[in-house]
Motif scaffolding. Structure first.
Motif, PDB file in Angstrom:
ATOM      1  N   ALA A 116       0.833  -1.204   0.000  1.00  0.00           N
ATOM      2  CA  ALA A 116       0.000   0.000   0.000  1.00  0.00           C
ATOM      3  C   ALA A 116       0.869   1.255   0.000  1.00  0.00           C
ATOM      4  O   ALA A 116       0.549   2.246  -0.659  1.00  0.00           O
ATOM      5  CB  ALA A 116      -0.931  -0.011   1.210  1.00  0.00           C
ATOM      6  N   THR A 117       1.983   1.228   0.737  1.00  0.00           N
ATOM      7  CA  THR A 117       2.903   2.365   0.747  1.00  0.00           C
ATOM      8  C   THR A 117       3.460   2.625  -0.649  1.00  0.00           C
ATOM      9  O   THR A 117       3.542   3.773  -1.109  1.00  0.00           O
ATOM     10  CB  THR A 117       4.055   2.109   1.727  1.00  0.00           C
ATOM     11  N   THR A 118       3.814   1.550  -1.336  1.00  0.00           N
ATOM     12  CA  THR A 118       4.344   1.679  -2.696  1.00  0.00           C
ATOM     13  C   THR A 118       3.283   2.224  -3.648  1.00  0.00           C
ATOM     14  O   THR A 118       3.536   3.143  -4.427  1.00  0.00           O
ATOM     15  CB  THR A 118       4.848   0.320  -3.200  1.00  0.00           C
ATOM     16  N   ARG A 119       2.088   1.669  -3.574  1.00  0.00           N
ATOM     17  CA  ARG A 119       1.017   2.082  -4.490  1.00  0.00           C
ATOM     18  C   ARG A 119       0.588   3.533  -4.259  1.00  0.00           C
ATOM     19  O   ARG A 119       0.133   4.212  -5.186  1.00  0.00           O
ATOM     20  CB  ARG A 119      -0.205   1.179  -4.333  1.00  0.00           C
ATOM     21  N   SER A 120       0.708   4.007  -3.035  1.00  0.00           N
ATOM     22  CA  SER A 120       0.228   5.357  -2.714  1.00  0.00           C
ATOM     23  C   SER A 120       0.995   6.447  -3.451  1.00  0.00           C
ATOM     24  O   SER A 120       0.577   7.601  -3.461  1.00  0.00           O
ATOM     25  CB  SER A 120       0.302   5.598  -1.204  1.00  0.00           C
ATOM     26  N   ARG A 121       2.091   6.105  -4.097  1.00  0.00           N
ATOM     27  CA  ARG A 121       2.830   7.088  -4.884  1.00  0.00           C
ATOM     28  C   ARG A 121       2.076   7.467  -6.153  1.00  0.00           C
ATOM     29  O   ARG A 121       2.288   8.552  -6.714  1.00  0.00           O
ATOM     30  CB  ARG A 121       4.206   6.533  -5.254  1.00  0.00           C
ATOM     31  N   THR A 122       1.217   6.564  -6.628  1.00  0.00           N
ATOM     32  CA  THR A 122       0.540   6.815  -7.905  1.00  0.00           C
ATOM     33  C   THR A 122      -0.979   6.771  -7.814  1.00  0.00           C
ATOM     34  O   THR A 122      -1.655   7.194  -8.751  1.00  0.00           O
ATOM     35  CB  THR A 122       0.978   5.781  -8.961  1.00  0.00           C
ATOM     36  N   GLN A 123      -1.531   6.278  -6.717  1.00  0.00           N
ATOM     37  CA  GLN A 123      -2.976   6.101  -6.614  1.00  0.00           C
ATOM     38  C   GLN A 123      -3.359   5.956  -5.151  1.00  0.00           C
ATOM     39  O   GLN A 123      -2.505   5.778  -4.282  1.00  0.00           O
ATOM     40  CB  GLN A 123      -3.405   4.824  -7.356  1.00  0.00           C
ATOM     41  N   GLY A 124      -4.655   6.045  -4.864  1.00  0.00           N
ATOM     42  CA  GLY A 124      -5.137   5.642  -3.553  1.00  0.00           C
ATOM     43  C   GLY A 124      -5.066   4.132  -3.480  1.00  0.00           C
ATOM     44  O   GLY A 124      -5.563   3.441  -4.368  1.00  0.00           O
ATOM     45  N   PRO A 125      -4.437   3.557  -2.453  1.00  0.00           N
ATOM     46  CA  PRO A 125      -4.282   2.100  -2.406  1.00  0.00           C
ATOM     47  C   PRO A 125      -5.610   1.359  -2.245  1.00  0.00           C
ATOM     48  O   PRO A 125      -6.525   1.837  -1.563  1.00  0.00           O
ATOM     49  CB  PRO A 125      -3.406   1.877  -1.173  1.00  0.00           C
ATOM     50  N   LEU A 126      -5.706   0.207  -2.883  1.00  0.00           N
ATOM     51  CA  LEU A 126      -6.785  -0.747  -2.658  1.00  0.00           C
ATOM     52  C   LEU A 126      -6.178  -1.903  -1.877  1.00  0.00           C
ATOM     53  O   LEU A 126      -5.465  -2.732  -2.439  1.00  0.00           O
ATOM     54  CB  LEU A 126      -7.367  -1.233  -3.986  1.00  0.00           C
ATOM     55  N   LEU A 127      -6.416  -1.938  -0.584  1.00  0.00           N
ATOM     56  CA  LEU A 127      -5.790  -2.920   0.304  1.00  0.00           C
ATOM     57  C   LEU A 127      -6.732  -4.107   0.480  1.00  0.00           C
ATOM     58  O   LEU A 127      -7.793  -3.987   1.097  1.00  0.00           O
ATOM     59  CB  LEU A 127      -5.469  -2.278   1.649  1.00  0.00           C
ATOM     60  N   LYS A 128      -6.341  -5.250  -0.065  1.00  0.00           N
ATOM     61  CA  LYS A 128      -7.176  -6.451  -0.028  1.00  0.00           C
ATOM     62  C   LYS A 128      -6.638  -7.385   1.062  1.00  0.00           C
ATOM     63  O   LYS A 128      -5.892  -8.320   0.785  1.00  0.00           O
ATOM     64  CB  LYS A 128      -7.190  -7.110  -1.397  1.00  0.00           C
ATOM     65  N   PHE A 129      -7.035  -7.084   2.302  1.00  0.00           N
ATOM     66  CA  PHE A 129      -6.491  -7.796   3.456  1.00  0.00           C
ATOM     67  C   PHE A 129      -6.918  -9.259   3.486  1.00  0.00           C
ATOM     68  O   PHE A 129      -6.344 -10.065   4.203  1.00  0.00           O
ATOM     69  CB  PHE A 129      -6.946  -7.103   4.750  1.00  0.00           C
ATOM     70  N   HIS A 130      -7.891  -9.617   2.679  1.00  0.00           N
ATOM     71  CA  HIS A 130      -8.443 -10.967   2.666  1.00  0.00           C
ATOM     72  C   HIS A 130      -7.829 -11.832   1.568  1.00  0.00           C
ATOM     73  O   HIS A 130      -8.075 -13.036   1.499  1.00  0.00           O
ATOM     74  CB  HIS A 130      -9.957 -10.846   2.453  1.00  0.00           C
ATOM     75  N   GLY A 131      -7.049 -11.201   0.688  1.00  0.00           N
ATOM     76  CA  GLY A 131      -6.439 -11.915  -0.419  1.00  0.00           C
ATOM     77  C   GLY A 131      -7.071 -11.554  -1.748  1.00  0.00           C
ATOM     78  O   GLY A 131      -8.035 -10.782  -1.814  1.00  0.00           O
ATOM     79  N   CYS A 132      -6.539 -12.104  -2.813  1.00  0.00           N
ATOM     80  CA  CYS A 132      -6.948 -11.744  -4.166  1.00  0.00           C
ATOM     81  C   CYS A 132      -7.031 -12.993  -5.035  1.00  0.00           C
ATOM     82  O   CYS A 132      -6.194 -13.892  -4.931  1.00  0.00           O
ATOM     83  CB  CYS A 132      -5.949 -10.751  -4.758  1.00  0.00           C
ATOM     84  N   ALA A 133      -8.031 -13.031  -5.903  1.00  0.00           N
ATOM     85  CA  ALA A 133      -8.245 -14.189  -6.770  1.00  0.00           C
ATOM     86  C   ALA A 133      -7.125 -14.387  -7.780  1.00  0.00           C
ATOM     87  O   ALA A 133      -6.876 -15.511  -8.232  1.00  0.00           O
ATOM     88  CB  ALA A 133      -9.573 -14.051  -7.502  1.00  0.00           C
ATOM     89  N   THR A 134      -6.428 -13.313  -8.144  1.00  0.00           N
ATOM     90  CA  THR A 134      -5.422 -13.417  -9.198  1.00  0.00           C
ATOM     91  C   THR A 134      -3.992 -13.242  -8.703  1.00  0.00           C
ATOM     92  O   THR A 134      -3.057 -13.487  -9.462  1.00  0.00           O
ATOM     93  CB  THR A 134      -5.698 -12.375 -10.297  1.00  0.00           C
ATOM     94  N   ARG A 135      -3.813 -12.797  -7.454  1.00  0.00           N
ATOM     95  CA  ARG A 135      -2.469 -12.630  -6.908  1.00  0.00           C
ATOM     96  C   ARG A 135      -2.330 -13.514  -5.669  1.00  0.00           C
ATOM     97  O   ARG A 135      -3.039 -13.325  -4.691  1.00  0.00           O
ATOM     98  CB  ARG A 135      -2.207 -11.168  -6.519  1.00  0.00           C
ATOM     99  N   ASP A 136      -1.433 -14.475  -5.733  1.00  0.00           N
ATOM    100  CA  ASP A 136      -1.179 -15.367  -4.599  1.00  0.00           C
ATOM    101  C   ASP A 136      -2.486 -15.998  -4.112  1.00  0.00           C
ATOM    102  O   ASP A 136      -2.842 -15.940  -2.932  1.00  0.00           O
ATOM    103  CB  ASP A 136      -0.508 -14.586  -3.462  1.00  0.00           C
ATOM    104  N   ARG A 137      -3.176 -16.646  -5.035  1.00  0.00           N
ATOM    105  CA  ARG A 137      -4.474 -17.232  -4.733  1.00  0.00           C
ATOM    106  C   ARG A 137      -4.412 -18.212  -3.570  1.00  0.00           C
ATOM    107  O   ARG A 137      -5.354 -18.303  -2.762  1.00  0.00           O
ATOM    108  CB  ARG A 137      -5.023 -17.921  -5.986  1.00  0.00           C
TER     109      ARG A 137
END
Length: 412
Positions: A116-137
């Motif tokens: 989230a810290t990295t993403r905040s440089r270019t956008q408001g972060p979308l923090l998926k604390f529960h996990g993601c279907a396409t990243r590290d499923r």
């Protein structure tokens, strides 16, 4: 869950997973787990088969592959423009991300606070604390016992650290988090603990008693000392769509207001308050108006939460309104001619025009006014014969004018 996404509730995911397991592997599996996703996932944790069987083979991931709805589009818009500091999601799907990408933004989600810290440089972060279907499923969270597993525990700890540093004493808009999945409510309460929000607005169709019973930790957070609490019983997608429409109209109101002083000074006429109100269009049309107010062509995202360098653009909008032009989805209609107004502040007319080589599906207008652009001499082959260089006519598009040229052409 709203159309056209129609994503499944937790009980529906449990039902589909259970039925497949009973049909293909174990007809004698306890039917009490058929609509209890937490218990069914824990069953595989106990078998040491959560990843290899449940996540890889039984979870109906295809149910999450649907088109975004208006709520997803709104969240994506707020994050790209940073109108929202961040969004926290317990959903596995990537529909918010798809909405942002569809508008031309290189959007990436975050799985922990470091990302989230990295993403905040270019956008408001979308923090998926529960996990993601396409990243590290395989590291998606399905059962409470997983929360102690090192990768997931570390991810949640990093998320809490980031939120404590970035989201304390903010206004929280909670949409659809009062889940029918009990442990998810508990997890969210844990993640949000200590944020001390200034206000909590909950969008949920359930009544107050049901919300409190489902998620006591979240209820306690929302009713903490000096927290302003509001509960709106409405569809989350509808509420977010309304909020996005109000955001867009407020943005356009700022564009019009920015031109008021110069308009009155240049015309000697008082600005009618009606001219300072933006049109009441639906969200995608308003989004396209915002793009033009930023000087951004279709295929690229609007990325400002507040207007900037739009005084001349605002002046020309007011000139058109004074002349009786009618707002349309593309801009205005005046004396039978369609007019599009784009912000040309700081741009050279022919160079700005070259940016607006848009897909054929984007409707063209008779005239495009690049308000604020500078018109420099260009090769005669791209200037319409018989003109003094006040406009440019690229193939397949309307004539491009600077402000002075447009005033002369339209007689305003």
């Amino acid at each position: 869950m709203a159309a056209p996404s129609n994503l499944p509730a937790a009980w529906r995911v449990a039902e589909a997973s259970f039925d497949k397991y009973v049909l293909e592997t174990d007809p004698a599996c306890d039917p009490a787990m058929r609509h209890d996703l937490e218990a069914f996932a824990q069953y595989f944790v106990d078998l040491h088969a959560l990843q290899s069987v449940f996540i890889e083979s039984l979870v109906p991931w295809q149910m999450f592959v649907k088109p975004p709805n208006s709520g997803h589009a709104a969240v994506a818009d707020f994050l790209v423009t940073r109108a929202a500091t961040a969004a926290l999601s317990g959903n596995y799907d990537t529909l918010i991300e798809q909405s942002a990408v569809a508008n031309g933004f290189d959007f990436q989600n975050s799985l922990d606070g470091d990302e989230a810290t990295t993403r905040s440089r270019t956008q408001g972060p979308l923090l998926k604390f529960h996990g993601c279907a396409t990243r590290d499923r395989l590291a998606t969270v399905w059962a409470p016992s997983q929360l102690a597993d090192p990768p997931i525990a570390q991810r949640i700890a990093k998320s809490k650290t980031w939120m404590a540093a970035n989201l304390r004493q903010k206004d929280l808009l909670v949409v659809g988090f009062w889940s029918d999945w009990d442990y998810l409510n508990t997890l969210l309460g844990t993640v949000l603990d200590g944020l001390a929000p200034l206000s909590v607005t909950v969008i949920d169709l359930a009544d107050a008693a049901a919300l409190q019973a489902k998620a006591p930790d979240l209820w306690a957070l929302a009713h903490g000392p000096q927290v302003e609490f509001t509960h709106v019983q409405q569809s989350g997608a509808d509420a977010l769509s309304e909020l996005r429409q109000a955001f867009s109209r407020n943005y356009l109101r700022g564009v019009l207001a920015a031109g008021k002083s110069a308009f009155e000074a240049s015309t000697g006429a008082a600005c009618d308050p009606v001219w300072l109100e933006p049109p009441d269009f639906e969200n995608e049309t308003l989004y396209n108006w915002r793009r033009d107010a930023e000087g951004v062509p279709a295929g690229q995202p609007a990325n400002r939460s507040k207007p900037s360098q739009c005084e001349i653009c605002g002046v020309f909008h007011l000139l058109l309104r004074q002349a009786g032009a009618t707002p349309t989805a593309l801009g205005y209609e005046l004396a039978g001619r369609s007019i599009r107004v784009v912000n040309g502040a700081g741009a050279v007319l022919n160079q700005l025009r070259s940016k607006y080589v848009e897909a054929p599906v984007v409707a063209s207008t008779d005239i495009v006014v690049a308000a604020g652009a500078t018109n420099l001499p260009v090769p005669g082959s791209i200037v319409r014969p018989g003109a003094a260089g006040s406009f440019i006519r690229p193939a397949g598009m309307g004539a491009w004018y600077d402000l002075d040229g447009a005033r002369t052409e339209l007689g305003i």
